[in-house]
Design an enzyme around this catalytic site. Structure first.
Site, PDB file in Angstrom:
ATOM      1  N   PRO A 267       0.724  -1.116  -0.034  1.00  0.00           N
ATOM      2  CA  PRO A 267       0.159   0.042   0.147  1.00  0.00           C
ATOM      3  C   PRO A 267       0.700   1.441   0.046  1.00  0.00           C
ATOM      4  O   PRO A 267       0.012   2.293   0.249  1.00  0.00           O
ATOM      5  CB  PRO A 267      -0.749  -0.114   1.187  1.00  0.00           C
ATOM      6  CG  PRO A 267       0.294  -0.734   2.151  1.00  0.00           C
ATOM      7  CD  PRO A 267       0.929  -1.934   1.306  1.00  0.00           C
ATOM      8  N   CYS A 268       1.985   1.014  -0.419  1.00  0.00           N
ATOM      9  CA  CYS A 268       2.954   2.335  -0.010  1.00  0.00           C
ATOM     10  C   CYS A 268       2.590   3.678  -1.009  1.00  0.00           C
ATOM     11  O   CYS A 268       2.827   4.776  -0.720  1.00  0.00           O
ATOM     12  CB  CYS A 268       4.470   1.936  -0.420  1.00  0.00           C
ATOM     13  SG  CYS A 268       4.830   1.637  -1.977  1.00  0.00           S
ATOM     14  N   ARG A 269       1.947   3.356  -2.060  1.00  0.00           N
ATOM     15  CA  ARG A 269       1.449   4.398  -2.966  1.00  0.00           C
ATOM     16  C   ARG A 269      -0.041   4.560  -2.877  1.00  0.00           C
ATOM     17  O   ARG A 269      -0.553   5.491  -3.975  1.00  0.00           O
ATOM     18  CB  ARG A 269       2.022   4.307  -4.403  1.00  0.00           C
ATOM     19  CG  ARG A 269       3.610   4.576  -4.335  1.00  0.00           C
ATOM     20  CD  ARG A 269       3.959   6.013  -3.751  1.00  0.00           C
ATOM     21  NE  ARG A 269       5.403   6.214  -4.032  1.00  0.00           N
ATOM     22  CZ  ARG A 269       6.008   6.589  -4.874  1.00  0.00           C
ATOM     23  NH1 ARG A 269       5.234   6.608  -6.341  1.00  0.00           N
ATOM     24  NH2 ARG A 269       7.483   6.626  -5.282  1.00  0.00           N
TER      25      ARG A 269
END
Length: 318
Positions: A267-269
């Site tokens: 989910p980093c972006r």
């Protein structure tokens, strides 16, 4: 080597998530993140319009206190997957959205195929929800150009899980629809194609959890073959776009379910991508409600797992 890096980073992020305070004030419009309450609101909207998704509790020892006990994460089971991703590569259906990209452009590997749609039914909505979707239908068809302007690549991360470079939001003029649900417990392998080739139908269980560190939803998948035997890691990577395998999609420990690691879309972006959509809608004179978050989320992560046919949700147009 990439797996080792992912494991180390996963452990570090687990500690960081534990130390991260729960988000209390909404920052959805400003940054594209969610509070736990907004996650539940978006989840309720998804469950209402798509009954194949349900709320689940998971392991009692892993319950998160900032979420309702009976709404820890979202779950859908036995989602069919008829093809491997390599079968989609270099087909006539692919379209280059950003040809000037030095790496060949942003490729939509799963464009809308009207022939594959077996039917649709208009969703039952409240007057407020109908208004939201009618506004979405009026949005200009500018998604391709807008995505070309958004640089989703992160070359400075040294192996950090990559961005959702691809967005599978379809540019459609149809009214908001919900694909019909069906009894996935009875999904059976298709016996053959017209050419006589056997189709090995896999099924997947999908989960959507709330990531307290990134303050966004997170998608998890676990697969079974046609004989209901669990898929190996390498087999599951066959159903992941090769642009994302072992980068955007990694094997990690599920926050609510004990057992071996599961494949997860990092989910980093997610927040950055959602912020882009919010800004695009706002520039068109519209407002994107937080209840639509998971509908849009499921659309743009479909670029990562294009052959897993989970997206039985409302259409979203821009």
């Amino acid at each position: 080597m990439q797996n080792v890096i992912n494991t180390v980073k996963g452990t570090a992020l687990g500690v960081a998530e534990y130390l991260t305070p729960v988000l209390k004030d909404s920052k959805f419009k400003e940054t594209g993140v969610l509070t736990p309450e907004e996650f539940v609101k978006a989840g309720d909207h998804l469950v209402h319009h798509c009954p194949t998704w349900q709320w689940a509790t998971g392991d009692e020892s892993k319950i998160k206190p900032y979420l309702p006990k009976n709404k820890q994460f979202l779950l859908t089971r036995n989602v069919p997957c008829y093809k491997r991703c390599k079968q989609l590569e270099y087909t006539e259906q692919e379209k280059i959205v950003q040809p000037e990209d030095g790496e060949g452009g942003w490729v939509d590997t799963h464009p809308t195929n009207e022939n594959s749609t077996e039917g649709s039914a208009t969703a039952e909505m409240s007057s407020e929800e109908k208004s939201d979707m009618e506004e979405a239908d009026d949005m200009p068809n500018n998604l391709g150009n807008a995505i070309a302007d958004l640089d989703l690549a992160d070359d400075d991360d040294d192996g950090e899980a990559a961005v959702m470079e691809d967005s599978d939001l379809e540019i459609e003029e149809d009214e908001a629809e919900v694909k019909p649900t069906f009894d996935r417990e009875k999904v059976k392998p298709k016996s053959s194609e017209p050419s006589g080739e056997i189709i090995q139908t896999r099924t997947y269980d999908l989960n959507i959890t709330y990531d307290k560190y990134y303050q966004t939803p997170r998608l998890w998948v676990s697969g079974h073959d046609e004989n209901r035997h669990p898929l190996s890691v390498d087999q599951m990577y066959e159903d992941v776009s090769q642009d994302h395998a072992k980068r955007t999609v990694t094997m990690e420990t599920h926050p609510h379910i004990p057992g071996p690691p599961m494949a997860s879309v990092h989910p980093c972006r997610h927040a950055e991508v959602m912020k882009f959509f919010i800004q695009t809608v706002t520039e068109g004179g519209r407002e994107l409600g937080v209840h639509m978050y998971l509908i849009i989320f499921l659309k743009f992560v479909q670029a990562v797992i294009p052959t897993i046919e989970y997206d039985y949700t409302q259409n979203f147009t821009m």
